[in-house]
Motif scaffolding. Structure first.
Motif, PDB file in Angstrom:
ATOM      1  N   UNK A 107       0.808  -1.218   0.000  1.00 27.30           N
ATOM      2  CA  UNK A 107       0.000   0.000   0.000  1.00 27.30           C
ATOM      3  C   UNK A 107       0.839   1.263   0.000  1.00 27.30           C
ATOM      4  N   UNK A 108       1.984   1.229   0.660  1.00 23.96           N
ATOM      5  CA  UNK A 108       2.872   2.387   0.656  1.00 23.96           C
ATOM      6  C   UNK A 108       3.550   2.578  -0.679  1.00 23.96           C
ATOM      7  N   UNK A 109       4.042   1.488  -1.248  1.00 24.41           N
ATOM      8  CA  UNK A 109       4.774   1.561  -2.509  1.00 24.41           C
ATOM      9  C   UNK A 109       3.877   1.943  -3.675  1.00 24.41           C
ATOM     10  N   UNK A 138       4.736   0.189   6.873  1.00 21.32           N
ATOM     11  CA  UNK A 138       3.736  -0.521   6.076  1.00 21.32           C
ATOM     12  C   UNK A 138       2.406   0.208   6.253  1.00 21.32           C
ATOM     13  N   UNK A 139       1.725   0.475   5.145  1.00 22.39           N
ATOM     14  CA  UNK A 139       0.540   1.332   5.168  1.00 22.39           C
ATOM     15  C   UNK A 139      -0.735   0.554   4.855  1.00 22.39           C
ATOM     16  N   UNK A 183       1.219   2.408   9.688  1.00 24.64           N
ATOM     17  CA  UNK A 183       0.552   3.681   9.404  1.00 24.64           C
ATOM     18  C   UNK A 183      -0.708   3.447   8.572  1.00 24.64           C
ATOM     19  N   UNK A 184      -1.576   4.418   8.623  1.00 28.66           N
ATOM     20  CA  UNK A 184      -2.813   4.387   7.844  1.00 28.66           C
ATOM     21  C   UNK A 184      -2.994   5.722   7.142  1.00 28.66           C
ATOM     22  N   UNK A 256      -6.728   6.913  -5.570  1.00 31.74           N
ATOM     23  CA  UNK A 256      -7.419   5.761  -6.132  1.00 31.74           C
ATOM     24  C   UNK A 256      -7.052   5.535  -7.586  1.00 31.74           C
ATOM     25  N   UNK A 257      -6.689   6.582  -8.289  1.00 30.49           N
ATOM     26  CA  UNK A 257      -6.215   6.385  -9.656  1.00 30.49           C
ATOM     27  C   UNK A 257      -4.905   5.608  -9.669  1.00 30.49           C
ATOM     28  N   UNK A 258      -4.018   5.913  -8.728  1.00 31.22           N
ATOM     29  CA  UNK A 258      -2.794   5.116  -8.600  1.00 31.22           C
ATOM     30  C   UNK A 258      -3.131   3.671  -8.251  1.00 31.22           C
ATOM     31  N   UNK A 259      -4.059   3.484  -7.301  1.00 34.38           N
ATOM     32  CA  UNK A 259      -4.396   2.140  -6.839  1.00 34.38           C
ATOM     33  C   UNK A 259      -5.046   1.318  -7.942  1.00 34.38           C
TER      34      UNK A 259
END
Length: 403
Positions: A107-109, A138-139, A183-184, A256-259
């Motif tokens: 999630x972080x990367x 780690x996110x 982290x969140x 969200x576009x990245x995700x």
């Protein structure tokens, strides 16, 4: 005539040079993977059914990629990326999948790192980018709530501003990996007037903050992949806000576009396809499923070309929503094919630890069932596929209004 001749000579020469450069790249990648991917890491990769592999395998594989300088292929080189082009990134993903590399807790990367590079403050980039690269941080994503999942704008978790601090109260649910994350990144309600989207703020939260309680939700596979996270008077510095107060919806849309563009890669799909092929060969079912495999191969080739083209551009409504649609629906088809091959044995319950201990290159048949059920969520997470079709209709065809 001279021009035509020179042109015809130059084109094959350029093609040969490109092929030669690709061969050198693949040789380097394969040599590294053959050395760095030990059998225990490959076993963890083969056993993966959810969003990431066994966390200890994730940490070790992350560390080895980081030390090699290959942990963030999609990041700009100035921020720790590799400098690879879109095709190299796709080939690297494919080679990792072919060798059963663990699926990273990323999630972080994949998400918050690129977002901070683009929209974060200098202080936030200095504080977070290197720990994301190294794996120290780690996110997880704090978006969904009991009454706000697909309708994310209906979220109600409150953040009240007191001086330079936000005080958070409320609950997030279906939070993937919250029990593992340091982290969140979260969306919180900072105003209740006007349109629902206008009162949302994007915050970065340390999971060690007092007042956070994590309650794991055990899935049918026996793994606590999802969590319910409760916030009671949790204090978050205003310096941890990304973007302006009450404008977090715009930040979240960008993330969200990245995700959507990266959370289901062709490498992951190639792995599911290969496992299905291996099972078909083992059970001597190649002829019976020849048509299904031919269709899957065409779909994978087309998706790889689309992924390569999309990765030459910044994420946007078109390439992100399109890739999310194509990749997740093809992944569901491949996992269904895998389960069809496994038959009823694919639905047998099996302890995840037992799956992990198996060393065969073909996972237990029960793995096919676990994979099938895990991919059912693929068309829901990161925004349902119905929403992605609406986004494409609005942004590309001009029909309706984009969310």
């Amino acid at each position: 005539m001279a021009f035509d001749g020179a042109h015809k000579t130059a084109a094959p020469a350029a093609a040969l040079e490109k092929q030669s450069g690709e061969a050198v790249f693949l040789h380097e990648v394969r040599a590294f993977l053959d050395e760095a991917l030990t059998e225990d890491l490959r076993a963890a990769g083969r056993a993966t059914t959810g969003t990431h592999s066994d966390i200890e395998a994730c940490r070790l594989w992350h560390k080895r990629l980081y030390e090699k300088g290959w942990i963030a292929p999609a990041w700009p080189k100035a921020h720790g990326g590799t400098g690879w082009d879109a095709r190299q990134r796709m080939l690297f993903e494919r080679e990792c999948a072919e060798r059963d590399a663990p699926v990273l807790f990323a999630g972080g990367l994949r998400n918050v790192g690129p977002l901070l590079i683009e929209m974060g403050s200098e202080a936030q980039r200095a504080r977070y980018l290197e720990p994301i690269l190294s794996g120290a941080h780690l996110w997880c994503q704090g978006y969904s709530e009991a009454g706000a999942g697909s309708d994310l704008a209906a979220l109600s978790m409150k953040a009240v501003r007191e001086g330079d601090t936000y005080i958070l109260n409320g609950t997030k649910i279906w939070t993937t990996g919250a029990h593992l994350a340091t982290h969140m990144f979260a969306l919180v309600r900072t105003a209740s007037t006007g349109k629902p989207q206008e009162g949302i703020t994007f915050l970065l939260i340390d999971m060690k903050s007092p007042g956070i309680e994590i309650r794991p939700i055990q899935t049918l596979s026996g793994e606590p992949e999802f969590n319910e996270v409760h916030f009671t008077d949790v204090r978050v510095p205003a310096s941890e806000r990304v973007g302006e107060e009450n404008e977090g919806w715009l930040v979240a849309k960008r993330l969200m576009q990245y995700a959507r563009k990266s959370n289901t890669t062709t490498g992951l799909l190639r792995r599911t396809y290969r496992l299905a092929k291996e099972l078909a060969a083992k059970e001597k079912l190649e002829a019976a499923f020849a048509g299904a495999f031919a269709e899957a191969e065409i779909g994978l080739d087309a998706l790889e070309r689309a992924e390569e083209a999309a990765n030459t551009q910044q994420p946007g409504a078109l390439n992100s929503s399109m890739m999310k649609l194509l990749a997740t629906e093809l992944h569901q088809k491949l996992s269904a094919l895998y389960l069809d091959l496994a038959g009823s044995a694919g639905l047998e319950a099996l302890d995840p630890e037992e799956i992990l201990e198996r060393s065969s290159s073909t996972p237990p048949l029960a793995h096919a069932g676990a994979k099938y059920f895990a991919t059912r969520a693929a068309s829901i997470y990161s925004g349902t596929n119905e929403v992605q079709r609406n986004i494409l209709a609005a942004s590309v065809l001009g029909l309706g209004k984009a969310v």
